[in-house]
Design a protein around this motif. Sequence first.
Motif, PDB file in Angstrom:
ATOM      1  N   GLY A 187      34.004  45.340  44.395  1.00 44.95           N
ATOM      2  CA  GLY A 187      33.965  44.209  45.309  1.00 44.95           C
ATOM      3  C   GLY A 187      35.320  43.576  45.560  1.00 44.95           C
ATOM      4  O   GLY A 187      36.202  43.577  44.697  1.00 44.95           O
ATOM      5  N   GLU A 188      35.478  43.027  46.756  1.00 44.08           N
ATOM      6  CA  GLU A 188      36.727  42.388  47.165  1.00 44.08           C
ATOM      7  C   GLU A 188      37.117  41.233  46.254  1.00 44.08           C
ATOM      8  O   GLU A 188      38.306  40.968  46.047  1.00 44.08           O
ATOM      9  CB  GLU A 188      36.585  41.880  48.613  1.00 44.08           C
ATOM     10  CG  GLU A 188      37.804  41.190  49.183  1.00 44.08           C
ATOM     11  CD  GLU A 188      38.870  42.157  49.668  1.00 44.08           C
ATOM     12  OE1 GLU A 188      40.058  41.770  49.640  1.00 44.08           O
ATOM     13  OE2 GLU A 188      38.523  43.271  50.073  1.00 44.08           O
ATOM     14  N   SER A 189      36.140  40.539  45.686  1.00 43.16           N
ATOM     15  CA  SER A 189      36.456  39.384  44.839  1.00 43.16           C
ATOM     16  C   SER A 189      37.226  39.779  43.584  1.00 43.16           C
ATOM     17  O   SER A 189      37.821  38.921  42.923  1.00 43.16           O
ATOM     18  CB  SER A 189      35.173  38.639  44.451  1.00 43.16           C
ATOM     19  OG  SER A 189      34.322  39.468  43.673  1.00 43.16           O
ATOM     20  N   TYR A 190      37.216  41.076  43.240  1.00 38.52           N
ATOM     21  CA  TYR A 190      37.938  41.553  42.049  1.00 38.52           C
ATOM     22  C   TYR A 190      39.298  42.147  42.386  1.00 38.52           C
ATOM     23  O   TYR A 190      39.980  42.658  41.501  1.00 38.52           O
ATOM     24  CB  TYR A 190      37.090  42.593  41.317  1.00 38.52           C
ATOM     25  CG  TYR A 190      35.815  42.024  40.745  1.00 38.52           C
ATOM     26  CD1 TYR A 190      35.835  41.257  39.581  1.00 38.52           C
ATOM     27  CD2 TYR A 190      34.593  42.227  41.385  1.00 38.52           C
ATOM     28  CE1 TYR A 190      34.663  40.721  39.065  1.00 38.52           C
ATOM     29  CE2 TYR A 190      33.430  41.701  40.878  1.00 38.52           C
ATOM     30  CZ  TYR A 190      33.468  40.944  39.717  1.00 38.52           C
ATOM     31  OH  TYR A 190      32.304  40.405  39.211  1.00 38.52           O
ATOM     32  N   LYS A 191      39.689  42.074  43.641  1.00 43.48           N
ATOM     33  CA  LYS A 191      40.987  42.620  44.048  1.00 43.48           C
ATOM     34  C   LYS A 191      42.075  41.578  43.757  1.00 43.48           C
ATOM     35  O   LYS A 191      42.632  40.949  44.658  1.00 43.48           O
ATOM     36  CB  LYS A 191      40.950  42.990  45.532  1.00 43.48           C
ATOM     37  CG  LYS A 191      42.165  43.741  46.028  1.00 43.48           C
ATOM     38  CD  LYS A 191      41.983  44.060  47.516  1.00 43.48           C
ATOM     39  CE  LYS A 191      43.279  44.187  48.232  1.00 43.48           C
ATOM     40  NZ  LYS A 191      43.107  44.391  49.682  1.00 43.48           N
ATOM     41  N   THR A 192      42.349  41.401  42.488  1.00 37.69           N
ATOM     42  CA  THR A 192      43.204  40.305  42.032  1.00 37.69           C
ATOM     43  C   THR A 192      44.282  40.820  41.084  1.00 37.69           C
ATOM     44  O   THR A 192      44.196  41.931  40.555  1.00 37.69           O
ATOM     45  CB  THR A 192      42.373  39.250  41.284  1.00 37.69           C
ATOM     46  OG1 THR A 192      41.813  39.865  40.107  1.00 37.69           O
ATOM     47  CG2 THR A 192      41.248  38.704  42.164  1.00 37.69           C
TER      48      THR A 192
ATOM     49  N   ALA B 282      48.189  46.318  47.811  1.00 30.66           N
ATOM     50  CA  ALA B 282      48.203  44.871  47.594  1.00 30.66           C
ATOM     51  C   ALA B 282      47.028  44.425  46.745  1.00 30.66           C
ATOM     52  O   ALA B 282      46.030  45.136  46.587  1.00 30.66           O
ATOM     53  CB  ALA B 282      48.161  44.134  48.940  1.00 30.66           C
ATOM     54  N   VAL B 283      47.163  43.217  46.227  1.00 33.08           N
ATOM     55  CA  VAL B 283      46.045  42.456  45.686  1.00 33.08           C
ATOM     56  C   VAL B 283      45.999  41.124  46.421  1.00 33.08           C
ATOM     57  O   VAL B 283      46.972  40.702  47.060  1.00 33.08           O
ATOM     58  CB  VAL B 283      46.173  42.229  44.158  1.00 33.08           C
ATOM     59  CG1 VAL B 283      46.071  43.545  43.418  1.00 33.08           C
ATOM     60  CG2 VAL B 283      47.468  41.513  43.809  1.00 33.08           C
ATOM     61  N   ASP B 284      44.862  40.455  46.336  1.00 36.79           N
ATOM     62  CA  ASP B 284      44.679  39.174  47.006  1.00 36.79           C
ATOM     63  C   ASP B 284      45.141  38.013  46.122  1.00 36.79           C
ATOM     64  O   ASP B 284      45.251  38.139  44.898  1.00 36.79           O
ATOM     65  CB  ASP B 284      43.205  38.964  47.362  1.00 36.79           C
ATOM     66  CG  ASP B 284      42.675  40.013  48.318  1.00 36.79           C
ATOM     67  OD1 ASP B 284      43.490  40.659  49.016  1.00 36.79           O
ATOM     68  OD2 ASP B 284      41.433  40.188  48.372  1.00 36.79           O
TER      69      ASP B 284
ATOM     70  N   LYS C 232      44.653  36.822  51.660  1.00 35.14           N
ATOM     71  CA  LYS C 232      44.344  38.226  51.401  1.00 35.14           C
ATOM     72  C   LYS C 232      45.620  39.068  51.483  1.00 35.14           C
ATOM     73  O   LYS C 232      46.446  38.865  52.378  1.00 35.14           O
ATOM     74  CB  LYS C 232      43.312  38.699  52.431  1.00 35.14           C
ATOM     75  CG  LYS C 232      42.865  40.148  52.297  1.00 35.14           C
ATOM     76  CD  LYS C 232      41.779  40.437  53.332  1.00 35.14           C
ATOM     77  CE  LYS C 232      41.487  41.926  53.445  1.00 35.14           C
ATOM     78  NZ  LYS C 232      40.963  42.498  52.208  1.00 35.14           N
ATOM     79  N   ASN C 233      45.765  40.006  50.557  1.00 31.29           N
ATOM     80  CA  ASN C 233      46.884  40.964  50.549  1.00 31.29           C
ATOM     81  C   ASN C 233      48.253  40.280  50.516  1.00 31.29           C
ATOM     82  O   ASN C 233      49.222  40.789  51.078  1.00 31.29           O
ATOM     83  CB  ASN C 233      46.797  41.906  51.760  1.00 31.29           C
ATOM     84  CG  ASN C 233      45.599  42.816  51.723  1.00 31.29           C
ATOM     85  OD1 ASN C 233      45.094  43.167  50.652  1.00 31.29           O
ATOM     86  ND2 ASN C 233      45.108  43.198  52.884  1.00 31.29           N
ATOM     87  N   MET C 234      48.347  39.160  49.824  1.00 29.87           N
ATOM     88  CA  MET C 234      49.594  38.401  49.781  1.00 29.87           C
ATOM     89  C   MET C 234      50.584  38.932  48.745  1.00 29.87           C
ATOM     90  O   MET C 234      51.762  38.594  48.779  1.00 29.87           O
ATOM     91  CB  MET C 234      49.312  36.920  49.508  1.00 29.87           C
ATOM     92  CG  MET C 234      48.501  36.233  50.595  1.00 29.87           C
ATOM     93  SD  MET C 234      49.286  36.311  52.223  1.00 29.87           S
ATOM     94  CE  MET C 234      50.710  35.264  51.954  1.00 29.87           C
ATOM     95  N   ILE C 235      50.103  39.748  47.802  1.00 29.05           N
ATOM     96  CA  ILE C 235      50.978  40.300  46.757  1.00 29.05           C
ATOM     97  C   ILE C 235      50.873  41.814  46.842  1.00 29.05           C
ATOM     98  O   ILE C 235      49.806  42.388  46.603  1.00 29.05           O
ATOM     99  CB  ILE C 235      50.536  39.822  45.362  1.00 29.05           C
ATOM    100  CG1 ILE C 235      50.482  38.302  45.309  1.00 29.05           C
ATOM    101  CG2 ILE C 235      51.475  40.360  44.284  1.00 29.05           C
ATOM    102  CD1 ILE C 235      49.754  37.755  44.109  1.00 29.05           C
TER     103      ILE C 235
END
Length: 242
Positions: free
Chosen positions: A73-78, A145-147, A152-155
């Motif tokens: 899930g997108e919420s774990y893209k950290t 990237a990670v969010d 979103k996709n800032m790093i």
Amino acid sequence: METVRVELGERSYDILIGHGCLESLGALYTERGLGKSAAIVTNPTVAALYLDGVKRSFEAAGVSVTVVSVPDGESYKTIETAGQIYGDLIAAGIDRKACIVTLGGGVVGDMAGFVAATYLRGIDFVQVPTTLEAQVDASVGGKTAVDHVLGKNMIGAFHQPRLVLMDTATLKTLPEREVRAGLAEVVKHGLIRDLDLVAFLEEHIDEAATLTLEVDQLNWLIGQQCRIKAGVVSADETEKGV
């Protein structure tokens, strides 16, 4: 298999597109001199469908495999999940001779690609996208990237893969929402760059939306997206112009 070349000088690479080609990954990996070890980053949803076959292909090619599982899930893209991946790679003794293999959709590809760009100051990686959105867009071009909580996709980093393998048979397991999300990218690419593609979609939109196209048509459709994206990336890799 169809081949699309992303031309970036010494960092050029192939996108291979086929139907039922996933279990050839190990042989393709060794043919390209990517080493004798691989760290597969995936999630439980994709692993349940494809991980065993991919592992068999690596083992048959004499490649040792480490599996790193991340939540779906997108919420774990950290950055926190990326930290877990770093830890698993360090614990497994993954070094610069190894290669990260992303097995999944855009979230897995973006995040594991970012890890590849930064682990040990950068190691090789291979993209194996299993969603329509990832095949037509996210896996091509080296954007990783990670969010962040503020965006979103800032790093992230631009880090090109060594190989992209797309098995269009994996799209058959996608829910309708995921198919339509990917198809939106297909329509966008056509309207911007390829009127022949628009004409094809006008004639075959129902089959495209339900993935009931003939295999040759589906492979052509994915390949056409990759040719469009490869052309943009080759001309403007870091998105400062086109």
